[in-house]
Design a protein around this motif. Structure first.
Motif, PDB file in Angstrom:
ATOM      1  N   ARG A  15      22.051-120.714 -78.981  1.00 52.38           N
ATOM      2  CA  ARG A  15      22.893-121.549 -77.996  1.00 52.38           C
ATOM      3  C   ARG A  15      22.832-120.646 -76.753  1.00 52.38           C
ATOM      4  N   GLY A  69      31.708-127.059 -73.979  1.00 52.34           N
ATOM      5  CA  GLY A  69      30.736-127.419 -73.413  1.00 52.34           C
ATOM      6  C   GLY A  69      29.451-126.401 -73.885  1.00 52.34           C
ATOM      7  N   TRP A  70      29.858-125.182 -74.132  1.00 53.71           N
ATOM      8  CA  TRP A  70      29.008-124.144 -74.574  1.00 53.71           C
ATOM      9  C   TRP A  70      28.598-124.363 -75.932  1.00 53.71           C
ATOM     10  N   ARG A  73      26.202-127.175 -76.618  1.00 53.97           N
ATOM     11  CA  ARG A  73      24.731-127.075 -76.332  1.00 53.97           C
ATOM     12  C   ARG A  73      23.986-126.239 -77.158  1.00 53.97           C
ATOM     13  N   ASN A  74      23.006-126.561 -77.812  1.00 53.23           N
ATOM     14  CA  ASN A  74      22.232-125.964 -78.710  1.00 53.23           C
ATOM     15  C   ASN A  74      20.771-126.025 -78.761  1.00 53.23           C
ATOM     16  N   TYR A  75      19.860-125.440 -79.037  1.00 51.94           N
ATOM     17  CA  TYR A  75      18.457-125.349 -79.017  1.00 51.94           C
ATOM     18  C   TYR A  75      18.025-125.111 -80.425  1.00 51.94           C
ATOM     19  N   LEU A  84      16.444-130.098 -78.082  1.00 57.52           N
ATOM     20  CA  LEU A  84      17.705-129.554 -77.485  1.00 57.52           C
ATOM     21  C   LEU A  84      18.913-130.642 -77.406  1.00 57.52           C
ATOM     22  N   ARG A  85      20.107-130.246 -77.822  1.00 54.33           N
ATOM     23  CA  ARG A  85      21.319-131.081 -77.790  1.00 54.33           C
ATOM     24  C   ARG A  85      22.243-130.530 -77.061  1.00 54.33           C
ATOM     25  N   SER A  86      23.124-131.502 -76.439  1.00 54.40           N
ATOM     26  CA  SER A  86      23.868-131.155 -75.407  1.00 54.40           C
ATOM     27  C   SER A  86      24.565-132.265 -75.358  1.00 54.40           C
ATOM     28  N   ARG A  91      26.551-137.387 -76.237  1.00 60.41           N
ATOM     29  CA  ARG A  91      25.492-136.472 -76.738  1.00 60.41           C
ATOM     30  C   ARG A  91      24.270-136.929 -76.358  1.00 60.41           C
TER      31      ARG A  91
END
Length: 155
Positions: A15, A69-70, A73-75, A84-86, A91
């Motif tokens: 993250r 929001g934090w 978001r993850n990688y 990358l998902r956000s 989504r």
């Protein structure tokens, strides 16, 4: 050697640096302190309700939305690709195979350098790039992606 391809394995799940939650947490403490001081002190009931509603709206917009929001978001770095998902309501998922990556660039601001984080720009050619923002341990992640790119090119 067999012709069976090796299974894809997750190398890292990341993250953005948790430092992004510092100011929202300060906002939460200030709102909680102000509500503790002013809440219930007015003689008119509608003023007490108004203070509670204002505090709830400020907590929602100043702390809960940045937290969500934090969290959203993850990688994910696997042996074959970077994912990358956000997004909270909408989504978005971007995937890049290591074989398509032309180069990696690390961009680090002074505050990011202080915490050992940074942005990784993944160049996929034709001017397009995927940006992994505020990655913790950025140099280690860059080295891992380089190693994965090399191992995929040898196969």
């Amino acid at each position: 050697m067999s012709d069976v391809p090796e299974r894809e394995q997750v190398v890292a799940r990341l993250r953005p640096h948790a430092r992004a939650l510092f100011w929202p947490t300060v906002v939460l403490f200030v709102i909680a302190g102000a509500f503790g001081y002013f809440g219930g002190t007015f003689s008119e009931p509608w003023l007490n309700i108004a203070v509670a509603v204002i505090a709830a709206v400020l907590v929602f917009s100043g702390w809960l939305l940045p937290l969500l929001g934090w969290l959203a978001r993850n990688y994910t770095i696997t042996t074959r690709r970077i994912v990358l998902r956000s997004g909270i309501l909408v989504r978005m998922r971007q995937e890049i195979l290591h074989s398509r990556v032309r180069g990696l660039t690390v961009r680090t601001g002074w505050l990011q350098a202080l915490f050992g984080s940074g942005d990784i720009l993944v160049d996929i050619g034709s001017g397009a790039a995927l940006v992994l923002k505020d990655v913790p341990s950025v140099v280690l992640v860059q080295d891992a992606i380089h190693d994965l790119m090399e191992s995929n090119r040898r196969e």
